[in-house]
Design an enzyme around this catalytic site. Sequence first.
Site, PDB file in Angstrom:
ATOM      1  N   HIS A  91     -37.874 -43.131  15.774  1.00  0.00           N
ATOM      2  CA  HIS A  91     -37.035 -44.133  16.434  1.00  0.00           C
ATOM      3  C   HIS A  91     -36.571 -43.568  17.780  1.00  0.00           C
ATOM      4  O   HIS A  91     -36.076 -42.437  17.829  1.00  0.00           O
ATOM      5  CB  HIS A  91     -35.783 -44.421  15.609  1.00  0.00           C
ATOM      6  CG  HIS A  91     -36.025 -44.963  14.233  1.00  0.00           C
ATOM      7  ND1 HIS A  91     -35.769 -46.279  13.903  1.00  0.00           N
ATOM      8  CD2 HIS A  91     -36.489 -44.378  13.095  1.00  0.00           C
ATOM      9  CE1 HIS A  91     -36.052 -46.468  12.620  1.00  0.00           C
ATOM     10  NE2 HIS A  91     -36.487 -45.344  12.106  1.00  0.00           N
ATOM     11  N   CYS A 132     -49.614 -50.960   3.856  1.00  0.00           N
ATOM     12  CA  CYS A 132     -48.703 -50.251   4.767  1.00  0.00           C
ATOM     13  C   CYS A 132     -48.464 -51.146   5.979  1.00  0.00           C
ATOM     14  O   CYS A 132     -49.407 -51.497   6.701  1.00  0.00           O
ATOM     15  CB  CYS A 132     -49.276 -48.911   5.206  1.00  0.00           C
ATOM     16  SG  CYS A 132     -48.285 -48.141   6.500  1.00  0.00           S
ATOM     17  N   HIS A 144     -52.412 -42.447   9.119  1.00  0.00           N
ATOM     18  CA  HIS A 144     -51.395 -42.706   8.100  1.00  0.00           C
ATOM     19  C   HIS A 144     -50.999 -41.397   7.416  1.00  0.00           C
ATOM     20  O   HIS A 144     -51.746 -40.864   6.603  1.00  0.00           O
ATOM     21  CB  HIS A 144     -51.875 -43.712   7.050  1.00  0.00           C
ATOM     22  CG  HIS A 144     -50.816 -43.980   6.014  1.00  0.00           C
ATOM     23  ND1 HIS A 144     -49.958 -45.053   6.088  1.00  0.00           N
ATOM     24  CD2 HIS A 144     -50.440 -43.274   4.918  1.00  0.00           C
ATOM     25  CE1 HIS A 144     -49.108 -44.997   5.075  1.00  0.00           C
ATOM     26  NE2 HIS A 144     -49.384 -43.933   4.342  1.00  0.00           N
ATOM     27  N   HIS A 154     -42.835 -42.279  11.575  1.00  0.00           N
ATOM     28  CA  HIS A 154     -42.451 -42.947  12.823  1.00  0.00           C
ATOM     29  C   HIS A 154     -41.189 -42.302  13.375  1.00  0.00           C
ATOM     30  O   HIS A 154     -40.380 -41.747  12.633  1.00  0.00           O
ATOM     31  CB  HIS A 154     -42.232 -44.452  12.611  1.00  0.00           C
ATOM     32  CG  HIS A 154     -41.239 -44.771  11.542  1.00  0.00           C
ATOM     33  ND1 HIS A 154     -41.574 -44.752  10.210  1.00  0.00           N
ATOM     34  CD2 HIS A 154     -39.927 -45.106  11.600  1.00  0.00           C
ATOM     35  CE1 HIS A 154     -40.504 -45.066   9.479  1.00  0.00           C
ATOM     36  NE2 HIS A 154     -39.485 -45.276  10.299  1.00  0.00           N
ATOM     37  N   HIS A 171     -44.685 -44.538   6.518  1.00  0.00           N
ATOM     38  CA  HIS A 171     -45.681 -44.163   7.529  1.00  0.00           C
ATOM     39  C   HIS A 171     -44.870 -43.516   8.656  1.00  0.00           C
ATOM     40  O   HIS A 171     -43.979 -44.174   9.229  1.00  0.00           O
ATOM     41  CB  HIS A 171     -46.453 -45.419   7.995  1.00  0.00           C
ATOM     42  CG  HIS A 171     -47.521 -45.167   9.021  1.00  0.00           C
ATOM     43  ND1 HIS A 171     -48.782 -45.742   8.952  1.00  0.00           N
ATOM     44  CD2 HIS A 171     -47.510 -44.441  10.169  1.00  0.00           C
ATOM     45  CE1 HIS A 171     -49.503 -45.368   9.994  1.00  0.00           C
ATOM     46  NE2 HIS A 171     -48.754 -44.582  10.756  1.00  0.00           N
ATOM     47  N   GLY A 174     -33.195 -42.237   3.705  1.00  0.00           N
ATOM     48  CA  GLY A 174     -33.313 -43.693   3.704  1.00  0.00           C
ATOM     49  C   GLY A 174     -34.587 -44.186   4.361  1.00  0.00           C
ATOM     50  O   GLY A 174     -34.617 -45.288   4.918  1.00  0.00           O
ATOM     51  N   ASN A 183     -36.659 -40.534   9.953  1.00  0.00           N
ATOM     52  CA  ASN A 183     -36.139 -40.477   8.593  1.00  0.00           C
ATOM     53  C   ASN A 183     -37.236 -39.944   7.690  1.00  0.00           C
ATOM     54  O   ASN A 183     -38.334 -40.499   7.645  1.00  0.00           O
ATOM     55  CB  ASN A 183     -35.672 -41.857   8.139  1.00  0.00           C
ATOM     56  CG  ASN A 183     -34.432 -42.304   8.890  1.00  0.00           C
ATOM     57  OD1 ASN A 183     -33.523 -41.508   9.102  1.00  0.00           O
ATOM     58  ND2 ASN A 183     -34.403 -43.548   9.320  1.00  0.00           N
TER      59      ASN A 183
HETATM   60  P1  5GP Z   1     -37.041 -46.245   8.477  1.00  0.00           P
HETATM   61  O1  5GP Z   1     -35.809 -46.551   7.684  1.00  0.00           O
HETATM   62  O2  5GP Z   1     -38.258 -46.238   7.607  1.00  0.00           O
HETATM   63  O3  5GP Z   1     -36.893 -45.024   9.331  1.00  0.00           O
HETATM   64  O4  5GP Z   1     -37.160 -47.433   9.515  1.00  0.00           O
HETATM   65  C1  5GP Z   1     -38.105 -48.440   9.447  1.00  0.00           C
HETATM   66  C2  5GP Z   1     -37.876 -49.319  10.653  1.00  0.00           C
HETATM   67  O5  5GP Z   1     -38.974 -50.199  10.766  1.00  0.00           O
HETATM   68  C3  5GP Z   1     -36.605 -50.176  10.553  1.00  0.00           C
HETATM   69  O6  5GP Z   1     -35.778 -49.912  11.683  1.00  0.00           O
HETATM   70  C4  5GP Z   1     -37.139 -51.606  10.556  1.00  0.00           C
HETATM   71  O7  5GP Z   1     -36.331 -52.505  11.280  1.00  0.00           O
HETATM   72  C5  5GP Z   1     -38.509 -51.455  11.187  1.00  0.00           C
HETATM   73  N1  5GP Z   1     -39.502 -52.424  10.728  1.00  0.00           N
HETATM   74  C6  5GP Z   1     -39.800 -52.727   9.423  1.00  0.00           C
HETATM   75  N2  5GP Z   1     -40.763 -53.654   9.376  1.00  0.00           N
HETATM   76  C7  5GP Z   1     -41.099 -53.938  10.663  1.00  0.00           C
HETATM   77  C8  5GP Z   1     -42.059 -54.826  11.246  1.00  0.00           C
HETATM   78  O8  5GP Z   1     -42.799 -55.552  10.583  1.00  0.00           O
HETATM   79  N3  5GP Z   1     -42.118 -54.857  12.605  1.00  0.00           N
HETATM   80  C9  5GP Z   1     -41.324 -54.068  13.377  1.00  0.00           C
HETATM   81  N4  5GP Z   1     -41.466 -54.179  14.710  1.00  0.00           N
HETATM   82  N5  5GP Z   1     -40.406 -53.213  12.865  1.00  0.00           N
HETATM   83  C10 5GP Z   1     -40.307 -53.153  11.519  1.00  0.00           C
HETATM   84 ZN    ZN Z   2     -49.700 -46.623   7.364  1.00  0.00          ZN
END
Ligand code: 5GP
Ligand code: ZN
Length: 111
Positions: free
Chosen positions: A101, A5, A47, A99, A97, A92, A86
């Site tokens: 935004h 992860c 997690h 999170h 994990h 998408g 999301n």
């Molecule tokens: P999701 O689509 O899952 O809501 O968004 C995942 C977010 O994590 C994306 O905006 C992507 O740019 C960000 N992300 C993915 N891998 C990394 C990483 O290794 N470091 C950082 N800082 N952001 C990441």
């Molecule tokens: Zn995790």
Amino acid sequence: MKEDCIFCKIINNEIPSTKVYEDDTLIAFNDINPIAPVHILVVPKVHVENLMELEDNELLVHIVEVIKQIAKEQGIDKEGFRVVTNNGENAGQEVKHLHFHILGGKKLGVN
Ligand code: 5GP
Ligand code: ZN
């Protein structure tokens, strides 16, 4: 901690990130691929895949408090900002994990 992860690895400092906040229960760092001038991810240290797996309401309240604090620190609290999580495939969700935004610093589109 879940193997493979990416956010667990960031939490464990195995992968570097630009942190803007950290405490015992969560961290916040800049998104690696920002879509707005302010694009920060707020990530609980436990997690869980997404909101459907989160049962800790106290943690959820704390996440919202920290989001508000970060918005103030980033100077986007007055002009407005967006909070997005999301949840699952149709949304998408790429990183499995939970999170949140934080998006701000410009006029955001309707989507
Ligand atoms: P999701 O689509 O899952 O809501 O968004 C995942 C977010 O994590 C994306 O905006 C992507 O740019 C960000 N992300 C993915 N891998 C990394 C990483 O290794 N470091 C950082 N800082 N952001 C990441
Ligand atoms: Zn995790």
